[in-house]
Design an enzyme around this catalytic site. Structure first.
Site, short mmCIF file in Angstrom:
data_model
loop_
_atom_site.label_atom_id
_atom_site.label_comp_id
_atom_site.label_asym_id
_atom_site.label_seq_id
_atom_site.Cartn_x
_atom_site.Cartn_y
_atom_site.Cartn_z
N ASP A 63 0.85 -1.19 0.00
CA ASP A 63 0.00 0.00 0.00
C ASP A 63 0.89 1.24 0.00
OD1 ASP A 63 -1.75 2.06 0.46
OD2 ASP A 63 -2.48 1.32 2.40
N GLU A 141 30.74 12.62 1.33
CA GLU A 141 31.41 12.56 2.64
C GLU A 141 30.39 12.93 3.72
OE1 GLU A 141 35.84 14.02 1.13
OE2 GLU A 141 34.47 15.47 2.01
N GLU A 143 28.92 13.56 7.11
CA GLU A 143 29.34 13.72 8.50
C GLU A 143 28.16 13.46 9.42
OE1 GLU A 143 32.60 17.22 7.41
OE2 GLU A 143 30.55 17.74 8.00
N GLU A 196 35.69 14.92 13.51
CA GLU A 196 35.53 16.16 12.73
C GLU A 196 35.71 17.39 13.62
OE1 GLU A 196 35.24 17.84 10.11
OE2 GLU A 196 35.42 16.30 8.58
N GLU A 203 33.44 11.55 10.96
CA GLU A 203 33.30 11.26 9.53
C GLU A 203 33.96 9.92 9.23
OE1 GLU A 203 35.25 12.80 5.40
OE2 GLU A 203 34.23 14.35 6.57
N HIS A 258 29.77 16.76 1.52
CA HIS A 258 30.45 17.22 0.31
C HIS A 258 30.44 16.10 -0.73
CE1 HIS A 258 33.04 19.81 3.27
NE2 HIS A 258 31.77 20.22 3.20
N ARG A 329 38.20 26.54 0.08
CA ARG A 329 37.10 25.93 0.82
C ARG A 329 36.02 26.93 1.22
NH1 ARG A 329 38.65 20.65 2.35
NH2 ARG A 329 40.85 20.26 1.90
N GLU A 346 34.34 19.17 -6.32
CA GLU A 346 33.70 18.91 -5.03
C GLU A 346 32.62 19.95 -4.80
OE1 GLU A 346 34.87 18.60 -0.27
OE2 GLU A 346 36.14 19.73 -1.65
N ARG A 348 30.04 21.47 -2.34
CA ARG A 348 30.21 21.44 -0.89
C ARG A 348 28.96 21.76 -0.07
NH1 ARG A 348 35.14 21.57 1.19
NH2 ARG A 348 34.61 23.15 2.77
#
Length: 456
Positions: A63, A141, A143, A196, A203, A258, A329, A346, A348
């Site tokens: 269902d 990645e 976390e 982290e 992580e 990320h 970053r 990457e 982020r």
């Protein structure tokens, strides 16, 4: 990749899986799928060797009317069809009554792929690029925090450690070792684990794979980690638990996911160009151009809850500025130093509250739009964007991601490409749920407001 992977499965393959299940002492089978929010759902059935062919080739009726984002009560019959390649014994379940799981695709009772199935949506996008010989690889990645619950029921970090700390500050080595061993039992290739930046934050990085396997892995990863830590805490009579909430605590970094991404054609990484100044191809630049063009709409999917926007604020390493850079970053997109086949970009901003099937779909569609239409991402930004004034950012054309769920879902409504990537069913149901979530949030009165305004 064919969209319809559910043509009749050879009896020999079914018997091989059944034999493996007998060797693993399997007594119960979990037929697993996710709703529109990425929440794991399942039906548990006993292992019956005689019914395996029917299960894999015809599926199991269920269902769908009570599943978020699926169907109404007048069209409730849906079918779960297990993907035979997703067999996994669940290492945290008791050995004497072992349980396995298969990740399922959702179909209609008319034997058509269900358009509201998040996994089916990603398969559809991957099938489109597969027709051109392309494959989308992604390495997330995710976390997470391990929290303790105090006597009043409130969470607090289970330690006070920071980035890459060791014992005694870091209380997580035993957790991460046990998690790594269990994840390896589930066929994860764990690359590294560490504490982290924030207290209680961890992580565990696992290896880059094609997008469908990786989305399946993210769902399995979250489910496994919660179950394993819960088992360990129960054994030690502690009230520890795992949360993938993006920002569980004020004043510290939140949890991101990320996403490292590349496009391959055969054995060739299309993002690599050893003859260019930075070793990056035009396709890589165009892919980033597409992501930047559609970033505001994509954010509604990659950062899908009210709390996501408590993480996306300046000052805590979260990317809020729509730019790209090499090793920078503070930008939304970073280009790591690795080159050759390891060349990648990457992205982020995503957080682990997202539905990975939907998130990977919209990132892929945005990037492919960039390649198709040769969207220029502009010049890279290598300065710390957090330290720029608003005027400096405006002069360089650096825009800001949505600052709230309300802003994000309105950005999604204004982006026809991302709406089309989701399809009419998922986009409509997703927006309906987000309107409801925002309305629930905006009428709440919080302790902060009471403390600040009570004397007015």
């Amino acid at each position: 990749m064919e969209l319809d992977l559910m043509s009749d499965i050879p009896e020999e393959k079914i018997e091989n899986i059944a034999e493996k299940m007998r060797e693993d002492n399997i007594k119960f089978i979990r037929l697993q799928f996710v709703d529109i929010n990425g929440t794991v759902k399942n039906i548990v059935i006993p292992f019956n060797n005689e019914d395996m062919s029917e299960l894999f080739n015809e599926g199991m009726l269920f269902d769908g009317s009570s599943i978020a984002g699926f169907v109404g009560i007048n069209e409730s019959d849906l079918v779960l069809k297990p993907d035979i390649n997703t067999y996994s014994r669940l290492s945290w379940r008791p050995e004497e009554s072992a349980t396995c799981r298969f990740i399922c695709d959702v179909w209609t009772a008319d034997n058509e792929p269900f358009i509201g199935d998040p996994r089916g949506l990603l398969k559809k996008s991957l099938a489109k690029i597969a027709e051109k010989g392309l494959k989308y690889n992604i390495g997330p990645e995710p976390e997470f925090f391990i929290v303790d619950i105090d006597e009043n029921g409130y969470p607090m970090p289970y330690d006070e450690a920071g980035y890459f700390d060791v014992e005694p500050l870091d209380k997580g080595p035993d957790f991460r070792r046990e998690l790594t061993l269990n994840l390896e039992d589930l066929d994860f290739e764990v690359e590294a684990s560490h504490h982290e930046v924030a207290p209680g934050q961890n992580e565990i990085a696992f290896k880059f794979k094609d997008a469908l396997k990786t989305a399946d892995a993210v769902i399995t990863f979250k489910q496994a980690i919660k179950a394993i830590v819960d088992n360990m805490a129960t054994f030690d009579q502690l009230d520890y638990r795992v949360t993938f909430m993006p920002k569980p605590f004020f004043g510290v970094s939140g949890s991101g996911m990320h996403c490292h991404q590349s496009i391959f054609k055969g054995n060739e990484n299309l993002f690599s160009d050893p003859d260019s100044e930075k070793g990056l191809s035009k396709d890589a630049l165009y892919f980033m151009g597409g992501l930047l063009k559609h970033a505001r709409a994509v954010t509604a999917i990659t950062n899908p809850i009210v709390n996501s926007y408590k993480r996306l604020v300046p000052g805590y390493e979260a990317p809020v500025y729509m730019a790209y850079g090499y090793r920078n970053r503070s930008a939304l997109i970073r280009v790591p130093a690795a080159r050759g086949k390891a060349t990648r970009i990457e992205y982020r901003s995503p957080d682990p509250a997202c539905n990975p099937y939907l998130a990977f779909t919209v990132m892929l569609e945005a990037g492919i739009d960039g390649i198709t239409n040769k969207i220029d991402p502009g010049d890279p930004v290598e300065d710390d964007i957090y330290k720029m004034t608003e005027e400096e950012r405006e002069a360089r054309g650096i825009e800001v991601l949505p600052t709230s769920l309300w802003e994000a879902y309105h950005s999604l409504e204004e982006d026809p490409l991302i709406l089309n990537a989701l399809g009419p069913h998922i986009s409509e149901k997703f927006l309906e749920l987000k309107y409801q979530e925002w309305d629930e949030y905006r009428v709440q009165v919080f302790g902060y407001e009471q403390r600040k305004y009570l004397d007015i």
